[in-house]
Design an enzyme around this catalytic site. Structure first.
Site, mmCIF file in Angstrom:
data_model
loop_
_atom_site.group_PDB
_atom_site.id
_atom_site.type_symbol
_atom_site.label_atom_id
_atom_site.label_comp_id
_atom_site.label_asym_id
_atom_site.label_seq_id
_atom_site.Cartn_x
_atom_site.Cartn_y
_atom_site.Cartn_z
ATOM 1 N N GLU A 188 1.280 -1.152 0.456
ATOM 2 C CA GLU A 188 0.323 0.261 0.197
ATOM 3 C C GLU A 188 1.004 1.262 -0.371
ATOM 4 O OE1 GLU A 188 -2.110 -0.478 3.489
ATOM 5 O OE2 GLU A 188 -3.844 -1.354 2.382
ATOM 6 N N GLU A 382 -5.542 -8.288 -0.644
ATOM 7 C CA GLU A 382 -6.199 -8.414 0.446
ATOM 8 C C GLU A 382 -7.486 -7.430 0.171
ATOM 9 O OE1 GLU A 382 -4.662 -5.687 3.945
ATOM 10 O OE2 GLU A 382 -2.442 -5.972 3.246
HETATM 11 C C1 BG6 Z 1 -4.856 -3.167 5.125
HETATM 12 C C2 BG6 Z 1 -3.401 -2.961 5.794
HETATM 13 O O1 BG6 Z 1 -4.860 -1.514 4.882
HETATM 14 O O2 BG6 Z 1 -5.400 -2.763 5.669
HETATM 15 C C3 BG6 Z 1 -2.518 -4.066 6.810
HETATM 16 O O3 BG6 Z 1 -2.800 -3.508 4.737
HETATM 17 C C4 BG6 Z 1 -4.178 -3.797 7.495
HETATM 18 O O4 BG6 Z 1 -1.878 -4.040 7.327
HETATM 19 C C5 BG6 Z 1 -5.640 -4.090 6.862
HETATM 20 O O5 BG6 Z 1 -4.110 -4.917 8.694
HETATM 21 C C6 BG6 Z 1 -6.612 -4.192 7.436
HETATM 22 O O6 BG6 Z 1 -6.998 -2.856 8.364
HETATM 23 P P1 BG6 Z 1 -7.465 -2.902 10.127
HETATM 24 O O7 BG6 Z 1 -7.004 -1.591 10.497
HETATM 25 O O8 BG6 Z 1 -7.858 -3.103 9.894
HETATM 26 O O9 BG6 Z 1 -6.079 -4.401 10.520
#
Ligand code: BG6
Length: 487
Positions: A188, A382
């Site tokens: 990201e 993701e």
């Molecule tokens: C993404 C990141 O933006 O979101 C991860 O690359 C992150 O590292 C994921 O964990 C989810 O976000 P959160 O705040 O729910 O952990």
């Protein structure tokens, strides 16, 4: 829905949120090692915790021994990787996305030789994955840089950090090119504009630039040049590998068909694409250059940087996809929602427990839009639902009935399938936090994404034992049927 037979089903993690073992195997400290898990009250009060100010950072450094520093623990992949990889294999993973911890390889970032124990650790992990036929997908940097580089150079604001990263990335490619085919230079990369500390390892308060925006963009420029240099090195020395760059994809809808709303959405989208434009097309888009001028952003670009950017292009686009935005021409109307950004509530979408809009169709839209623009394969590295899980005892076993997670993932997989049928080349899907890990935005364990439950709470208490959730068995069927059985 026709998922290709080569489709890479898997899951995703990051070393900083999962690995733990922060003081073992010769690892140095990372810049996230002083971010605390907040109290219940602070967690509700603060929109997100990771954009560390210098003052907060210094406070927790001074109170290290009594602070609850969750990233140091992660959920203990360091000691349990064999058990975890066996569970991934049981689900049928074809690939596993993970990141390498930079301070485990170069403890201060400035050594000339890597830490042999760190190098050996990842060899062991990759060997274990290959034992089960699981392809590693490796992010070179996922929100983790040696603390020394943050303190000494203000992180990515300086070219010294860029040089240190390039040495680190070359080391990874030289060492592991026979073990790893899929690489991602940065997680990201656009997050540095939302969270400069986490993404850039920098304190904007300490900048030598004329304003904060210039500081962030200077850091980003260094990251983009570092990424291009790494891509070029990979193409030269490991042509069998595929190397990509990742953005947090923020699809934007205009609030209405009022042209002012549409214009705002277009501008936001140009901004979001601006990062990939550099990595794919080899230069900043003219709309991005105009954004810099309008916002008094001053970036020092050294001789040779433009040629470096132009000299290489990524092989595939990696995205995280969690939500979509709604934009209005009237900026006064914007309101906080979710944790990263300010945007408007979309009345057609439900929100997660953490107020993140849930928009499966948006994934199809965004895959089409990215593919239309670049015609490069895309990996969705993701996506997922952060939710509270409840453990119940049934027949002497611990069970987690996470049908809400299954629903979420089913709908998103369906939309990926539709995008493939639309003609988009999608390489794979690695849902986030396939095993529970520490949340990035709230530094807590309560927000869980995994197919595998980890018995650990926000304070780090618990056995850290692993339990299969209902979604574990469901995802196993999805993979076994190559996306045909989503029931
Ligand atoms: C993404 C990141 O933006 O979101 C991860 O690359 C992150 O590292 C994921 O964990 C989810 O976000 P959160 O705040 O729910 O952990």
């Amino acid at each position: 829905m026709s998922f290709p037979s080569t489709f890479l089903w898997g899951g995703a993690t990051s070393s900083v949120q999962y690995e733990g073992g922060f003081d073992q195997g010769g690892r140095g400290l990372g810049h996230m090692d002083f971010i605390p898990c907040l109290s219940e009250e602070d967690r509700k009060r603060l929109p997100f915790t990771f954009n560390q100010s210098l003052e907060r950072f210094e406070y927790f450094r001074a109170h290290e021994s009594e602070s609850n520093l969750a990233y140091r623990r992660g959920t203990d992949f360091y000691h349990r990787y064999q058990e975890d990889i066996a569970l991934f294999a049981e689900m049928g993973f074809k690939c596993f996305r993970m990141s390498v911890s930079w301070p485990r390889i170069f403890p201060t970032g400035e050594e000339l030789e890597p830490n042999p124990e760190g190098i050996a650790f990842y060899h062991n992990v990759f060997d274990e994955l290959h034992k089960y036929g699981i392809e590693p997908v490796v992010t070179m940097i996922h929100y983790e840089i040696p603390l020394n580089l943050t303190l000494k150079y203000n992180g990515w604001e300086s070219r010294e950090t860029m040089e240190a990263y390039c040495r680190y990335a070359r080391t990874l490619l030289d060492e592991y090119r026979d073990d790893v085919t899929y690489w991602i230079t940065f997680n990201e990369i656009n997050m540095t504009t939302h969270a400069p500390f986490i993404g850039g390892g920098l304190f904007v308060e300490k900048t030598r630039k004329k304003n904060e925006q210039s500081c962030m963009w200077q850091a980003l420029h260094h990251q983009l040049v570092a990424s291009a240099r790494t891509v070029a090195y990979c193409h030269e020395t490991a042509p069998q590998c595929k190397i990509g760059l990742m953005i947090n994809r923020q699809e934007v809808y205009a609030q209405t068909c009022n042209p002012e709303d549409e214009l705002r959405a277009l501008k936001d989208d140009q901004f979001n694409f601006g990062f990939l434009d550099v990595a794919v097309r080899g230069s900043y888009s003219s709309t991005m250059l105009s954004y810099f001028r309008e916002n008094d952003i001053d970036i020092t670009m050294e001789e040779g940087d433009a040629q470096t950017l132009a000299s290489s292009s990524i092989d595939y686009v990696a995205i995280s996809y969690y939500m979509t935005w709604v934009a209005s021409g009237d900026v006064e109307k914007q309101e906080p929602l979710g944790c990263f950004v300010r945007h408007l509530r979309n009345p057609y979408l439900k929100l997660s427990d953490w107020n993140w809009p849930i928009d499966p169709v948006g994934l199809r839209i965004t895959l089409n839009r990215i593919y239309d623009r670049y015609e490069l394969p895309i990996m969705v590295v993701e996506n997922g639902l952060g939710a509270y899980d409840n453990v119940v005892e049934e027949d002497g076993q611990k069970r987690i009935h996470d049908d809400y997670r299954i629903d979420y993932l089913r709908q998103h997989i369906e939309e990926i399938g539709h995008a493939i049928d639309d003609g988009v080349e999608v390489l794979g899907y690695t849902p986030w936090g396939c095993i529970d890990l520490v949340s990035a935005s709230k530094t807590e364990m309560d927000k869980r994404y995994g197919f595998i439950y980890v018995d650990a709470d926000n304070e780090g208490k618990g056995s850290y034992d692993r339990y299969r959730k209902d979604s574990f068995w469901w995802y196993q069927r999805v993979i076994a049927s190559n996306g045909q059985d989503l029931g």
